[in-house]
Design a protein around this motif. Structure first.
Motif, short mmCIF file in Angstrom:
data_model
loop_
_atom_site.label_atom_id
_atom_site.label_comp_id
_atom_site.label_asym_id
_atom_site.label_seq_id
_atom_site.Cartn_x
_atom_site.Cartn_y
_atom_site.Cartn_z
N HIS A 118 0.81 -1.22 0.00
CA HIS A 118 0.00 0.00 0.00
C HIS A 118 0.85 1.27 0.00
N TYR A 119 2.15 1.16 0.38
CA TYR A 119 3.00 2.34 0.42
C TYR A 119 3.36 2.85 -0.98
N ASP B 236 -0.60 6.14 -4.77
CA ASP B 236 -0.65 7.61 -4.84
C ASP B 236 -1.98 8.07 -4.24
N TYR B 237 -1.96 8.47 -2.98
CA TYR B 237 -3.20 8.81 -2.28
C TYR B 237 -3.83 10.11 -2.77
N SER B 238 -3.08 10.96 -3.42
CA SER B 238 -3.63 12.23 -3.91
C SER B 238 -4.06 12.15 -5.38
N ILE C 204 -6.07 1.42 1.69
CA ILE C 204 -5.83 2.54 0.79
C ILE C 204 -7.15 3.18 0.35
N ARG D 10 -8.32 5.91 2.60
CA ARG D 10 -7.42 7.06 2.71
C ARG D 10 -7.24 7.81 1.38
N THR D 11 -7.96 7.41 0.36
CA THR D 11 -7.87 8.06 -0.95
C THR D 11 -9.13 8.88 -1.19
N SER E 89 6.33 5.14 9.81
CA SER E 89 5.79 5.57 8.53
C SER E 89 5.05 4.45 7.79
N GLU E 90 5.20 3.20 8.23
CA GLU E 90 4.53 2.11 7.52
C GLU E 90 3.05 1.98 7.89
N ASP F 183 -0.22 7.89 7.58
CA ASP F 183 0.26 8.84 6.58
C ASP F 183 0.66 10.09 7.34
N THR G 95 2.09 13.76 8.41
CA THR G 95 2.11 15.10 7.85
C THR G 95 3.54 15.62 7.79
#
Length: 410
Positions: free
Chosen positions: A23-24, A27-29, A50, A53-54, A199-200, A203, A205
């Motif tokens: 999942h890392y 591209d969440y954005s 994911i 979070r998308t 970080s795994e 998400d 900031t």
């Protein structure tokens, strides 16, 4: 720049399996269009790590009607997780609307579950004697409240049972705040450090505050005053002075004997013991009634007096400084010094030990072997959430205390 991704999935299982594992790489954005054989696959993807979070995900599913495709959109925080928004009927949409609306500008009063524990000044949890929460406040708490107000959301706070950030168990599960995020029990964790290990799961900031790492050790008492006699010169300087003291006597003796063969030098200077005594007295600025007669011996004695005068003046001036100011023991300035000291370190949890182990610096990696967790360090480690205090008894036991710090993000 807007990034778009189009997936035509006859068999969605390999796609879903891949992103459950990696999942890392997602591209969440980005904006996603998934063409799937059924709505169930789209709902399964939206419920995944994911998918939750998308922001922009569009699902296209073929309906039972010939030439008709149904469009579904993830709701994110807008009520139900999936909503039917449009239909493609052969050559056109049945409705004209934005397929990728901004879902974060207004959350329509949705609840944001936020977890934190008592870690000042970023977050505080004031509790009664029966452990009920009386108040929650702090820098990160106020930031999250302000963000929730701007996004038209309701901030709901909670705390992990362990009241710590948490670490990863050998079986792959997590505890603490990390466990709540990993199990999707909450939406946001605050008062965080940015580390590779953490970080795994969330998400993270961008950091908004820098909190440097600080090593603290019990200060050794100043060195005794009697040792000040040796401080004015470095050890190599003292060695050179000793060599000069040993060699100057025999040199004076040899020069006097060479001049005495011509009958031009005093007989007492031609004696080794007297020449040594003469040179020893010059080093301590003690004059002698005996003066050399030959030119070579006079030049050597003049040089010896000049050398000892410079040495004496330098020593006396430096000695006054060391007598007025107490000399502190040598301090550790680098990780190499820290490793070579062999001191045992205490740290809160495994955060620093794991971080040091993954460092590219060889000495930081070596330091890892000397790091003990808070439980292993026992009474030698006293870390408070608002301040660090080493008590009198603990200070005698603690060889080295490690105070945590790094960039922090909500």
């Amino acid at each position: 720049m807007c990034r778009g991704y189009f997936f035509l999935l006859g068999d969605p299982e390999p796609f879903l399996t891949f992103y459950r594992t990696f999942h890392y790489t997602w591209d969440y954005s980005g904006r996603y269009v998934l063409v799937l054989p059924s709505l169930q696959y789209f709902e399964a993807f939206i419920d995944s790590y994911i998918g939750q979070r998308t922001e922009q995900i569009l699902g296209v599913v073929k309906s039972s009607t010939e030439g008709e495709w149904v469009l579904y959109m993830n709701q994110l925080y807008w009520g139900q997780r999936v909503r039917r928004i449009n239909t493609w009927d052969r050559h056109k949409f049945t409705r004209q609307l934005d397929l990728f609306p901004d879902k974060l500008a207004d959350l329509h009063g949705a609840q944001l579950k936020i977890t934190h524990f008592n870690y000042g000044p970023y977050s505080f949890v004031r509790r009664a004697k029966n452990d009920t929460v009386l108040a929650r406040f702090g820098m990160d708490v106020e930031i999250v409240k302000a963000v929730a107000h701007v996004l038209n959301a309701t901030a709901v706070f909670t705390s992990p049972n362990e009241r710590t950030w948490g670490e990863k168990y050998e079986n792959g599960s997590w505890y603490g705040i990390m466990g709540q995020l990993h199990r999707r029990e909450v939406d946001i964790g605050i008062a965080f450090y940015i580390t590779i290990q953490w970080s795994e799961v969330p998400d993270l900031t961008a950091p908004y505050i820098d909190d440097p790492i600080c090593f603290m050790t019990r200060m050794e008492p100043p060195l005794p005053h009697w040792q000040s006699l040796a401080f004015p010169f470095h050890q190599w300087t003292w060695l050179a002075v000793l060599v000069g003291l040993i060699v100057s006597g025999p040199l004076l003796f040899l020069l006097a004997r060479a001049s005495g063969r011509c009958g031009g030098e005093r007989r007492n200077l031609q004696d080794l013991s007297f020449s040594w005594y003469y040179a020893f007295g010059v080093h301590f600025c003690e004059a002698h009634a005996t003066l050399p007669r030959s030119t070579s011996t006079q030049v050597f004695v003049q040089f010896l007096w000049l050398y000892t005068m410079i040495l004496t003046i330098s020593y006396s001036a430096n000695l006054k400084s060391f007598l007025l100011v107490k000399k502190q023991p040598a301090m550790m300035e680098t990780f190499q010094d820290l490793y070579e000291s062999g001191l045992e370190m205490g740290a809160l949890g495994k955060l620093f030990r794991d971080g040091f182990a993954k460092s590219s610096d060889p000495y930081i990696k070596k330091v890892t072997m000397n790091v003990a967790s808070g439980e292993e360090a026992g009474n030698s480690l006293f870390i408070g959430f608002q301040f660090l205090e080493v008590g009198t008894e603990g200070a005698e036991q603690a060889r080295l205390v490690l105070l945590e710090g790094s960039g922090s993000g909500a």
